[in-house]
Design a protein around this motif. Structure first.
Motif, PDB file in Angstrom:
ATOM      1  N   ALA A 132      42.825  36.188  71.351  1.00 27.96           N
ATOM      2  CA  ALA A 132      41.705  35.816  72.223  1.00 27.96           C
ATOM      3  C   ALA A 132      41.551  34.297  72.266  1.00 27.96           C
ATOM      4  CB  ALA A 132      40.414  36.466  71.718  1.00 27.96           C
ATOM      5  N   ARG A 133      41.015  33.796  73.360  1.00 28.03           N
ATOM      6  CA  ARG A 133      40.817  32.360  73.502  1.00 28.03           C
ATOM      7  C   ARG A 133      39.634  32.120  74.434  1.00 28.03           C
ATOM      8  NH1 ARG A 133      46.193  31.147  77.250  1.00 28.03           N
ATOM      9  NH2 ARG A 133      45.557  32.412  79.028  1.00 28.03           N
TER      10      ARG A 133
ATOM     11  N   PRO B 182      35.229  26.249  72.272  1.00 28.06           N
ATOM     12  CA  PRO B 182      36.386  25.684  72.969  1.00 28.06           C
ATOM     13  C   PRO B 182      37.309  24.855  72.080  1.00 28.06           C
ATOM     14  CG  PRO B 182      34.401  25.432  74.283  1.00 28.06           C
ATOM     15  CD  PRO B 182      33.965  25.910  72.933  1.00 28.06           C
ATOM     16  N   ALA B 183      36.806  24.351  70.945  1.00 24.70           N
ATOM     17  CA  ALA B 183      37.633  23.522  70.065  1.00 24.70           C
ATOM     18  C   ALA B 183      38.367  24.336  69.004  1.00 24.70           C
ATOM     19  CB  ALA B 183      36.756  22.465  69.388  1.00 24.70           C
ATOM     20  N   MET B 184      38.153  25.661  68.959  1.00 27.01           N
ATOM     21  CA  MET B 184      38.758  26.492  67.923  1.00 27.01           C
ATOM     22  C   MET B 184      40.196  26.843  68.270  1.00 27.01           C
ATOM     23  SD  MET B 184      35.699  29.193  67.068  1.00 27.01           S
ATOM     24  CE  MET B 184      34.124  28.660  66.405  1.00 27.01           C
ATOM     25  N   ASP B 185      41.045  26.946  67.233  1.00 27.98           N
ATOM     26  CA  ASP B 185      42.391  27.459  67.454  1.00 27.98           C
ATOM     27  C   ASP B 185      42.335  28.989  67.455  1.00 27.98           C
ATOM     28  OD1 ASP B 185      42.327  28.346  64.785  1.00 27.98           O
ATOM     29  OD2 ASP B 185      43.478  26.632  64.037  1.00 27.98           O
ATOM     30  N   ALA B 186      43.505  29.631  67.627  1.00 21.82           N
ATOM     31  CA  ALA B 186      43.531  31.090  67.780  1.00 21.82           C
ATOM     32  C   ALA B 186      42.975  31.812  66.553  1.00 21.82           C
ATOM     33  CB  ALA B 186      44.958  31.551  68.061  1.00 21.82           C
ATOM     34  N   GLU B 187      43.328  31.340  65.363  1.00 21.27           N
ATOM     35  CA  GLU B 187      42.869  32.003  64.143  1.00 21.27           C
ATOM     36  C   GLU B 187      41.364  31.846  63.969  1.00 21.27           C
ATOM     37  OE1 GLU B 187      43.776  31.957  59.313  1.00 21.27           O
ATOM     38  OE2 GLU B 187      45.069  30.845  60.702  1.00 21.27           O
ATOM     39  N   GLU B 188      40.849  30.650  64.241  1.00 18.97           N
ATOM     40  CA  GLU B 188      39.409  30.414  64.140  1.00 18.97           C
ATOM     41  C   GLU B 188      38.645  31.224  65.177  1.00 18.97           C
ATOM     42  OE1 GLU B 188      39.523  25.781  62.535  1.00 18.97           O
ATOM     43  OE2 GLU B 188      39.623  26.219  64.687  1.00 18.97           O
TER      44      GLU B 188
ATOM     45  N   ALA C 119      39.548  34.106  66.509  1.00 16.94           N
ATOM     46  CA  ALA C 119      39.542  35.512  66.095  1.00 16.94           C
ATOM     47  C   ALA C 119      38.493  35.761  65.019  1.00 16.94           C
ATOM     48  CB  ALA C 119      40.935  35.902  65.595  1.00 16.94           C
ATOM     49  N   ALA C 120      38.386  34.843  64.048  1.00 14.98           N
ATOM     50  CA  ALA C 120      37.416  35.023  62.971  1.00 14.98           C
ATOM     51  C   ALA C 120      35.980  34.934  63.500  1.00 14.98           C
ATOM     52  CB  ALA C 120      37.646  33.972  61.886  1.00 14.98           C
ATOM     53  N   ALA C 121      35.728  33.946  64.369  1.00 14.78           N
ATOM     54  CA  ALA C 121      34.374  33.755  64.892  1.00 14.78           C
ATOM     55  C   ALA C 121      33.945  34.923  65.771  1.00 14.78           C
ATOM     56  CB  ALA C 121      34.297  32.451  65.679  1.00 14.78           C
ATOM     57  N   MET C 122      34.836  35.401  66.623  1.00 12.79           N
ATOM     58  CA  MET C 122      34.478  36.482  67.528  1.00 12.79           C
ATOM     59  C   MET C 122      34.357  37.815  66.794  1.00 12.79           C
ATOM     60  SD  MET C 122      33.974  34.813  70.206  1.00 12.79           S
ATOM     61  CE  MET C 122      33.678  36.153  71.336  1.00 12.79           C
ATOM     62  N   ASP C 123      35.171  38.010  65.752  1.00 13.96           N
ATOM     63  CA  ASP C 123      35.044  39.220  64.951  1.00 13.96           C
ATOM     64  C   ASP C 123      33.690  39.236  64.244  1.00 13.96           C
ATOM     65  OD1 ASP C 123      36.426  41.659  64.035  1.00 13.96           O
ATOM     66  OD2 ASP C 123      36.215  40.755  62.059  1.00 13.96           O
ATOM     67  N   ALA C 124      33.248  38.061  63.770  1.00 13.05           N
ATOM     68  CA  ALA C 124      31.933  37.971  63.144  1.00 13.05           C
ATOM     69  C   ALA C 124      30.831  38.279  64.160  1.00 13.05           C
ATOM     70  CB  ALA C 124      31.741  36.580  62.538  1.00 13.05           C
ATOM     71  N   MET C 125      30.987  37.776  65.396  1.00 14.65           N
ATOM     72  CA  MET C 125      29.991  38.052  66.428  1.00 14.65           C
ATOM     73  C   MET C 125      29.904  39.543  66.733  1.00 14.65           C
ATOM     74  SD  MET C 125      29.926  37.200  70.485  1.00 14.65           S
ATOM     75  CE  MET C 125      30.864  38.736  70.713  1.00 14.65           C
ATOM     76  N   SER C 126      31.066  40.198  66.864  1.00 15.23           N
ATOM     77  CA  SER C 126      31.041  41.627  67.179  1.00 15.23           C
ATOM     78  C   SER C 126      30.418  42.423  66.042  1.00 15.23           C
ATOM     79  CB  SER C 126      32.460  42.133  67.483  1.00 15.23           C
ATOM     80  OG  SER C 126      33.269  42.117  66.323  1.00 15.23           O
ATOM     81  N   GLY C 127      30.704  42.030  64.781  1.00 10.52           N
ATOM     82  CA  GLY C 127      30.107  42.728  63.652  1.00 10.52           C
ATOM     83  C   GLY C 127      28.600  42.587  63.615  1.00 10.52           C
ATOM     84  N   LEU C 128      28.101  41.375  63.850  1.00 13.34           N
ATOM     85  CA  LEU C 128      26.656  41.152  63.901  1.00 13.34           C
ATOM     86  C   LEU C 128      26.015  41.949  65.037  1.00 13.34           C
ATOM     87  CD1 LEU C 128      26.040  37.329  63.288  1.00 13.34           C
ATOM     88  CD2 LEU C 128      25.135  39.239  61.951  1.00 13.34           C
ATOM     89  N   THR C 129      26.687  41.950  66.201  1.00 17.36           N
ATOM     90  CA  THR C 129      26.152  42.651  67.365  1.00 17.36           C
ATOM     91  C   THR C 129      25.990  44.136  67.085  1.00 17.36           C
ATOM     92  OG1 THR C 129      27.173  41.048  68.873  1.00 17.36           O
ATOM     93  CG2 THR C 129      26.541  43.181  69.799  1.00 17.36           C
ATOM     94  N   LEU C 130      27.031  44.756  66.544  1.00 17.84           N
ATOM     95  CA  LEU C 130      26.981  46.199  66.291  1.00 17.84           C
ATOM     96  C   LEU C 130      25.987  46.535  65.188  1.00 17.84           C
ATOM     97  CD1 LEU C 130      30.786  47.053  66.576  1.00 17.84           C
ATOM     98  CD2 LEU C 130      29.005  47.287  68.314  1.00 17.84           C
ATOM     99  N   ALA C 131      25.903  45.679  64.163  1.00 21.42           N
ATOM    100  CA  ALA C 131      24.921  45.922  63.104  1.00 21.42           C
ATOM    101  C   ALA C 131      23.491  45.810  63.650  1.00 21.42           C
ATOM    102  CB  ALA C 131      25.132  44.928  61.966  1.00 21.42           C
ATOM    103  N   TYR C 132      23.261  44.836  64.528  1.00 19.53           N
ATOM    104  CA  TYR C 132      21.944  44.668  65.153  1.00 19.53           C
ATOM    105  C   TYR C 132      21.596  45.887  66.016  1.00 19.53           C
ATOM    106  CZ  TYR C 132      18.516  42.822  68.529  1.00 19.53           C
ATOM    107  OH  TYR C 132      17.427  42.638  69.341  1.00 19.53           O
ATOM    108  N   LEU C 133      22.530  46.332  66.850  1.00 21.10           N
ATOM    109  CA  LEU C 133      22.259  47.477  67.717  1.00 21.10           C
ATOM    110  C   LEU C 133      22.047  48.758  66.917  1.00 21.10           C
ATOM    111  CD1 LEU C 133      24.801  46.865  70.636  1.00 21.10           C
ATOM    112  CD2 LEU C 133      22.345  46.365  70.603  1.00 21.10           C
ATOM    113  N   ASN C 134      22.753  48.885  65.807  1.00 26.10           N
ATOM    114  CA  ASN C 134      22.624  50.091  64.991  1.00 26.10           C
ATOM    115  C   ASN C 134      21.219  50.248  64.419  1.00 26.10           C
ATOM    116  OD1 ASN C 134      23.215  51.313  61.862  1.00 26.10           O
ATOM    117  ND2 ASN C 134      24.061  52.427  63.605  1.00 26.10           N
TER     118      ASN C 134
END
Length: 323
Positions: free
Chosen positions: A12-13, A180-186, A188-203
Motif C-alpha cells: 500500500a502507498r 506521504p513521507a512514509m516508505d512501504a514498510e512504515e 503498512a505498519a501505520a495503516m495496519d494500526a489504523m485498521s486495528g483501532l477502527t475495528l476495535a472501536y466499532l466492536n
C-alpha cells in the motif's frame, strides 16, 4: 485476509489526487470521473472547481482518505456501492439526507459518523469542507458490529467518542501529515494500526458484547460463514450449499443471514476471490492463468471479465500499473 478480521497492507502507498492537474473548465468532470456509482453536482458555480484527496488503500477493501472538496452535492443509490465509511469532519460542514427524509448537518464535533453507502442518501454543501474517511467492506463492518450496525432504514449513525475513538481521531490527523513521507514498510505498519483501532472501536457498539441471545448466535454464524469463504476462496466448488453445510444451516437460512446485512452470498465470494487475485498479482510472479486457478476460477476468460468489472482494468493491466 492477513489474519482473522485483519487486512493486508503489503504494497500500500499514499497517493494524492487533485483537480489542479486539469484545465479550470474540466476540473469538475475530472473529479466526477473518480467516483463511479455516485452522482455528483457542483452546487456553487465559480471559476474552476477545487478538490483534492490523499488516499491509501489495502487489497482487502479498506482505505484511508483525507478529502478536501469544493461545494458539491452527491447522491448514493440503493445497492450500487458495497462499502461503509467512518467519517471525521475537520473543517466546514455538509448536509446529509437519508431514511424517511431525515436531514442532518454534519460538521466538526464529538464522535464519528458511520455511513452505509449501500443505502440511498444525499449530501449537500454550500462551502468547502474537509473530512477524513475510513472506507470498510460491508461484510467486515457486519462481522464487527453485528447484523444492524446503522439501525432500521437509515444510512447514517453518529457514534460517540470513546478512549479508542479519540485515539483513532488523533491517528487520522497524523496519517494526513506524515503518511506521504512514509516508505512501504512504515505505511503498512501505520495503516495496519489504523485498521486495528477502527475495528476495535466499532466492536464497542456490537450488541452481542452485552447480549448472548439469538442476535449473538446469528453474528457468530455469519462470522463463521465469512471465515469459511476466506479459507476456501481457491475452491471452484465454493457455493452457497457447501458454505451452509459447513456452518450447519440451510441454504435458505444462509441467504437470509447475508440478506439481513444487505449482502449477497455470491457477491461476497466474488469480492473475496478478486481481492485475493489482486494480492497475488502484486506479490507473486505467477502467470495470469495460475492466479485465476488460485482464486477459484477455472475459466480464464470469466476471471478476466470479473476482475475488470470490479477494478476497471484487466489483471494484466493491474499488474503493469503497480510495477
Amino acid at each position: 485476509m492477513s489474519r482473522d478480521g485483519g487486512l493486508d497492507w503489503h504494497g500500500a502507498r499514499f497517493t494524492r489526487v487533485t483537480t489542479d492537474v486539469a484545465p479550470a473548465g474540466e476540473r469538475f468532470d475530472f473529479w466526477h470521473a473518480l467516483f463511479p456509482g455516485i452522482e455528483l453536482r457542483h452546487t456553487v458555480r465559480e471559476h474552476g472547481y477545487g478538490a483534492a484527496a490523499l488516499t491509501c488503500a489495502g487489497d482487502d477493501g479498506i482505505a484511508f482518505t483525507d478529502l478536501s472538496c469544493a461545494p458539491t452535492a452527491s447522491r448514493f443509490f440503493d445497492g450500487r456501492l458495497d462499502h461503509m465509511q467512518l467519517c471525521l469532519v475537520t473543517e466546514g460542514q455538509f448536509g446529509f439526507t437519508h431514511g424517511s427524509d431525515e436531514r442532518e448537518q454534519l460538521g466538526p464535533g464529538p464522535g464519528l459518523y458511520l455511513f452505509d453507502c449501500h443505502r440511498a442518501a444525499q449530501t449537500y454543501s454550500e462551502a468547502r469542507y474537509r473530512a477524513f474517511h475510513i472506507t470498510l467492506p460491508r461484510a467486515l463492518v457486519h462481522r464487527t458490529m453485528g447484523a444492524d450496525p446503522i439501525g432500521g432504514d437509515r444510512s447514517l449513525r453518529t457514534l460517540p467518542d470513546t478512549p479508542l475513538g479519540l485515539l483513532l481521531k488523533s491517528q487520522l490527523h497524523a496519517l494526513s501529515v506524515y503518511g506521504p513521507a512514509m516508505d512501504a514498510e512504515e505505511t503498512a505498519a501505520a495503516m495496519d494500526a489504523m485498521s486495528g483501532l477502527t475495528l476495535a472501536y466499532l466492536n464497542r457498539f456490537n450488541p452481542a458484547r452485552a447480549d448472548a441471545g439469538d442476535g449473538a448466535l446469528d453474528d457468530a454464524m455469519f462470522a463463521a460463514a465469512c471465515r469459511y469463504i476466506d479459507a476456501r476462496k481457491d475452491r471452484p466448488d465454493l457455493t452457497a450449499a457447501t458454505i451452509a453445510r459447513a456452518i450447519g444451516c440451510s441454504r435458505a437460512g444462509l441467504y437470509r443471514m447475508f440478506n439481513r446485512r444487505g449482502l449477497a452470498v455470491s457477491d461476497h465470494v466474488r469480492q473475496v476471490r478478486l481481492n485475493h487475485a489482486r494480492r497475488l498479482l502484486r506479490e507473486t510472479a505467477l502467470d495470469i492463468g495460475e492466479v485465476s486457478l488460485r482464486c477459484g476460477y477455472g475459466d480464464l476468460s470469466a476471471f478476466g471479465k470479473a476482475f475488470r468489472r470490479r477494478f476497471g482494468m484487466t489483471p494484466r493491466d493491474w499488474r503493469l500499473s503497480i510495477a
